[in-house]
Design a protein around this motif. Structure first.
Motif, PDB file in Angstrom:
ATOM      1  N   PRO A  38       0.829  -1.209   0.000  1.00  0.00           N
ATOM      2  CA  PRO A  38       0.000   0.000   0.000  1.00  0.00           C
ATOM      3  C   PRO A  38       0.861   1.256   0.000  1.00  0.00           C
ATOM      4  CG  PRO A  38      -0.909  -1.593   1.515  1.00  0.00           C
ATOM      5  CD  PRO A  38       0.413  -2.154   1.070  1.00  0.00           C
ATOM      6  N   GLY A  39       0.464   2.217  -0.803  1.00  0.00           N
ATOM      7  CA  GLY A  39       1.204   3.462  -0.912  1.00  0.00           C
ATOM      8  C   GLY A  39       2.198   3.491  -2.052  1.00  0.00           C
ATOM      9  N   ASP A  40       2.513   2.311  -2.629  1.00  0.00           N
ATOM     10  CA  ASP A  40       3.426   2.258  -3.771  1.00  0.00           C
ATOM     11  C   ASP A  40       2.776   2.899  -4.991  1.00  0.00           C
ATOM     12  OD1 ASP A  40       5.226   0.919  -2.204  1.00  0.00           O
ATOM     13  OD2 ASP A  40       5.086  -1.000  -3.259  1.00  0.00           O
ATOM     14  N   LEU A  41       3.595   3.451  -5.863  1.00  0.00           N
ATOM     15  CA  LEU A  41       3.095   3.992  -7.123  1.00  0.00           C
ATOM     16  C   LEU A  41       2.999   2.879  -8.155  1.00  0.00           C
ATOM     17  CD1 LEU A  41       4.900   7.439  -7.488  1.00  0.00           C
ATOM     18  CD2 LEU A  41       2.816   6.842  -6.271  1.00  0.00           C
ATOM     19  N   MET A  42       2.001   2.967  -9.028  1.00  0.00           N
ATOM     20  CA  MET A  42       1.817   1.999 -10.106  1.00  0.00           C
ATOM     21  C   MET A  42       1.901   2.740 -11.436  1.00  0.00           C
ATOM     22  SD  MET A  42      -1.366  -0.350  -8.753  1.00  0.00           S
ATOM     23  CE  MET A  42      -0.888  -1.734  -9.813  1.00  0.00           C
ATOM     24  N   PHE A  43       2.655   2.172 -12.364  1.00  0.00           N
ATOM     25  CA  PHE A  43       2.839   2.810 -13.669  1.00  0.00           C
ATOM     26  C   PHE A  43       2.321   1.894 -14.777  1.00  0.00           C
ATOM     27  CE2 PHE A  43       5.993   4.471 -10.750  1.00  0.00           C
ATOM     28  CZ  PHE A  43       5.778   5.838 -10.880  1.00  0.00           C
ATOM     29  N   PHE A  44       1.620   2.503 -15.732  1.00  0.00           N
ATOM     30  CA  PHE A  44       0.933   1.740 -16.777  1.00  0.00           C
ATOM     31  C   PHE A  44       1.299   2.241 -18.175  1.00  0.00           C
ATOM     32  CE2 PHE A  44      -1.611   1.941 -12.933  1.00  0.00           C
ATOM     33  CZ  PHE A  44      -2.047   0.635 -12.745  1.00  0.00           C
ATOM     34  N   MET A  45       1.233   1.317 -19.135  1.00  0.00           N
ATOM     35  CA  MET A  45       1.406   1.680 -20.533  1.00  0.00           C
ATOM     36  C   MET A  45       0.075   2.182 -21.091  1.00  0.00           C
ATOM     37  SD  MET A  45       1.502  -2.143 -22.253  1.00  0.00           S
ATOM     38  CE  MET A  45       1.119  -1.596 -23.917  1.00  0.00           C
ATOM     39  N   SER A  46       0.056   2.592 -22.355  1.00  0.00           N
ATOM     40  CA  SER A  46      -1.150   3.141 -22.959  1.00  0.00           C
ATOM     41  C   SER A  46      -2.238   2.080 -23.129  1.00  0.00           C
ATOM     42  CB  SER A  46      -0.827   3.769 -24.316  1.00  0.00           C
ATOM     43  OG  SER A  46      -0.261   2.814 -25.182  1.00  0.00           O
ATOM     44  N   TYR A  47      -3.455   2.534 -23.173  1.00  0.00           N
ATOM     45  CA  TYR A  47      -4.640   1.667 -23.280  1.00  0.00           C
ATOM     46  C   TYR A  47      -4.765   1.095 -24.689  1.00  0.00           C
ATOM     47  CZ  TYR A  47      -9.635   0.466 -23.217  1.00  0.00           C
ATOM     48  OH  TYR A  47     -10.837  -0.180 -23.296  1.00  0.00           O
ATOM     49  N   LYS A  48      -4.963  -0.234 -24.780  1.00  0.00           N
ATOM     50  CA  LYS A  48      -5.120  -0.902 -26.075  1.00  0.00           C
ATOM     51  C   LYS A  48      -6.417  -1.698 -26.154  1.00  0.00           C
ATOM     52  CE  LYS A  48      -0.133  -1.446 -26.932  1.00  0.00           C
ATOM     53  NZ  LYS A  48      -0.099  -0.531 -28.101  1.00  0.00           N
ATOM     54  N   GLY A  49      -7.254  -1.567 -25.146  1.00  0.00           N
ATOM     55  CA  GLY A  49      -8.497  -2.317 -25.101  1.00  0.00           C
ATOM     56  C   GLY A  49      -8.650  -3.032 -23.770  1.00  0.00           C
ATOM     57  N   THR A  50      -9.782  -3.669 -23.582  1.00  0.00           N
ATOM     58  CA  THR A  50     -10.072  -4.323 -22.304  1.00  0.00           C
ATOM     59  C   THR A  50      -9.622  -5.772 -22.233  1.00  0.00           C
ATOM     60  OG1 THR A  50     -12.278  -4.921 -23.104  1.00  0.00           O
ATOM     61  CG2 THR A  50     -12.068  -2.825 -21.913  1.00  0.00           C
ATOM     62  N   SER A  51      -9.378  -6.404 -23.362  1.00  0.00           N
ATOM     63  CA  SER A  51      -9.034  -7.831 -23.373  1.00  0.00           C
ATOM     64  C   SER A  51      -7.546  -8.063 -23.121  1.00  0.00           C
ATOM     65  CB  SER A  51      -9.418  -8.469 -24.703  1.00  0.00           C
ATOM     66  OG  SER A  51      -8.638  -7.947 -25.756  1.00  0.00           O
ATOM     67  N   LYS A  52      -7.258  -9.172 -22.485  1.00  0.00           N
ATOM     68  CA  LYS A  52      -5.876  -9.523 -22.183  1.00  0.00           C
ATOM     69  C   LYS A  52      -5.078  -9.751 -23.463  1.00  0.00           C
ATOM     70  CE  LYS A  52      -3.195 -12.771 -19.355  1.00  0.00           C
ATOM     71  NZ  LYS A  52      -3.279 -13.923 -18.416  1.00  0.00           N
ATOM     72  N   SER A  53      -5.743 -10.285 -24.468  1.00  0.00           N
ATOM     73  CA  SER A  53      -5.071 -10.593 -25.736  1.00  0.00           C
ATOM     74  C   SER A  53      -4.523  -9.334 -26.414  1.00  0.00           C
ATOM     75  CB  SER A  53      -6.024 -11.314 -26.687  1.00  0.00           C
ATOM     76  OG  SER A  53      -7.155 -10.507 -26.977  1.00  0.00           O
ATOM     77  N   ALA A  54      -5.121  -8.193 -26.143  1.00  0.00           N
ATOM     78  CA  ALA A  54      -4.666  -6.946 -26.753  1.00  0.00           C
ATOM     79  C   ALA A  54      -3.260  -6.564 -26.297  1.00  0.00           C
ATOM     80  CB  ALA A  54      -5.639  -5.818 -26.427  1.00  0.00           C
ATOM     81  N   TYR A  55      -2.828  -7.159 -25.191  1.00  0.00           N
ATOM     82  CA  TYR A  55      -1.519  -6.818 -24.625  1.00  0.00           C
ATOM     83  C   TYR A  55      -0.526  -7.987 -24.699  1.00  0.00           C
ATOM     84  CZ  TYR A  55      -4.414  -3.076 -22.819  1.00  0.00           C
ATOM     85  OH  TYR A  55      -5.290  -2.016 -22.721  1.00  0.00           O
ATOM     86  N   SER A  56      -0.989  -9.124 -25.215  1.00  0.00           N
ATOM     87  CA  SER A  56      -0.093 -10.289 -25.323  1.00  0.00           C
ATOM     88  C   SER A  56       0.986 -10.025 -26.368  1.00  0.00           C
ATOM     89  CB  SER A  56      -0.890 -11.539 -25.704  1.00  0.00           C
ATOM     90  OG  SER A  56      -1.497 -11.374 -26.964  1.00  0.00           O
ATOM     91  N   GLY A  57       2.191 -10.432 -26.057  1.00  0.00           N
ATOM     92  CA  GLY A  57       3.301 -10.244 -26.984  1.00  0.00           C
ATOM     93  C   GLY A  57       3.934  -8.863 -26.923  1.00  0.00           C
TER      94      GLY A  57
END
Length: 262
Positions: free
Chosen positions: A191-210
């Motif tokens: 708790p309290g840690d920062l989280m960093f994310f890449m850009s949005y490519k959709g809601t499905s897991k497959s959109a981010y595979s590879g």
């Protein structure tokens, strides 16, 4: 004879009196020194967004002028240039370092007293008080009427513990990495840690595979609350500052790394 005795008695008194005259504080203070372990940026300010003066090389020796807070030293390099570097043992070994300036409650570069867990709770509480605050991309850092993601995170830390983080998500990510706290599995976060994310490519897991996440650019930041939840803000339509679940959602698939900024 009495005059001679009196004169001889006065001589050591004068000598010892001269010896006990206090020296200027600067001259009497022990010199704190450091040696660079691996290449690190010498910056114009105690901020990862501050302009780089130059890189300090491994093996180079520096004089530590002061410890600004738990994350930054003000130093003088071997060429006489003064600037700020990370306090991480990954970059520097030191001797003779004294109490940081952050012990001064008026120093905005420091953080408030207390254990890490106490500071975390203060940051989270400060962030939650802004729940529902509207989202605005590129929001002003001079007020709390609206936030974008990095502005919100910055304000939560500033309000909670007086720690002034970089003003953008990429700078905040670099700051966490400079402390050696980065983790690529969100399950390892506290708790309290920062989280960093890449850009949005959709809601499905497959959109981010590879996707090679090591080459992706930070597009979003939030504060991990524990129990698979993140406190953040990301769009006008979402209702501003809010709490979301991470697991099995695009937040999990987009996660790049996270870690403590404290």
């Amino acid at each position: 004879m009495k005059k001679q005795i009196l004169t001889l008695a006065l001589v050591p008194a004068l000598v010892f009196g001269a010896i006990t005259v206090p020296m200027p504080k600067e001259a009497s203070a022990a010199t704190a020194t450091g040696q660079i372990v691996s290449s690190v940026s010498l910056r114009q300010g105690a901020d990862t967004n501050a302009a780089r003066i130059r890189y300090l090389k491994a093996g180079e020796k520096v004089t530590i002028i002061s410890k600004v807070n738990n994350w930054w030293y003000k130093v003088k390099a071997s060429d006489g240039k003064e600037g700020y570097i990370s306090t991480s043992s990954k970059y520097i070994t030191t001797s003779g370092v004294t109490t940081p300036e952050s012990s001064n409650p008026n120093n905005n570069n420091g953080s408030s007293s207390g254990s890490v867990s106490e500071k975390v709770q203060k940051v989270i509480a400060a962030g939650k008080k802004y729940l529902g605050t509207p989202y605005e991309y590129g929001s002003s850092r001079d007020n709390t009427n609206t936030f974008d993601c990095s502005d919100f995170v910055r304000q939560a830390f500033l309000d909670g513990i007086g720690l002034k983080l970089p003003s953008d998500s990429r700078g905040q990510g670099s700051y966490v990495k400079s402390l050696g706290n980065a983790k690529t599995d969100w399950h390892d976060l506290k708790p309290g840690d920062l989280m960093f994310f890449m850009s949005y490519k959709g809601t499905s897991k497959s959109a981010y595979s590879g996707v090679n996440k090591s080459t992706q650019t930070i597009n979003h930041v939030g504060i991990y609350l524990g129990n698979g939840q993140v406190l953040h803000t990301y769009s006008k339509d979402s209702g501003g500052v809010r709490i979301d679940s991470i697991e099995n959602r695009h937040w999990e698939y987009r996660f790049l790394f996270g870690g403590s900024a404290i």
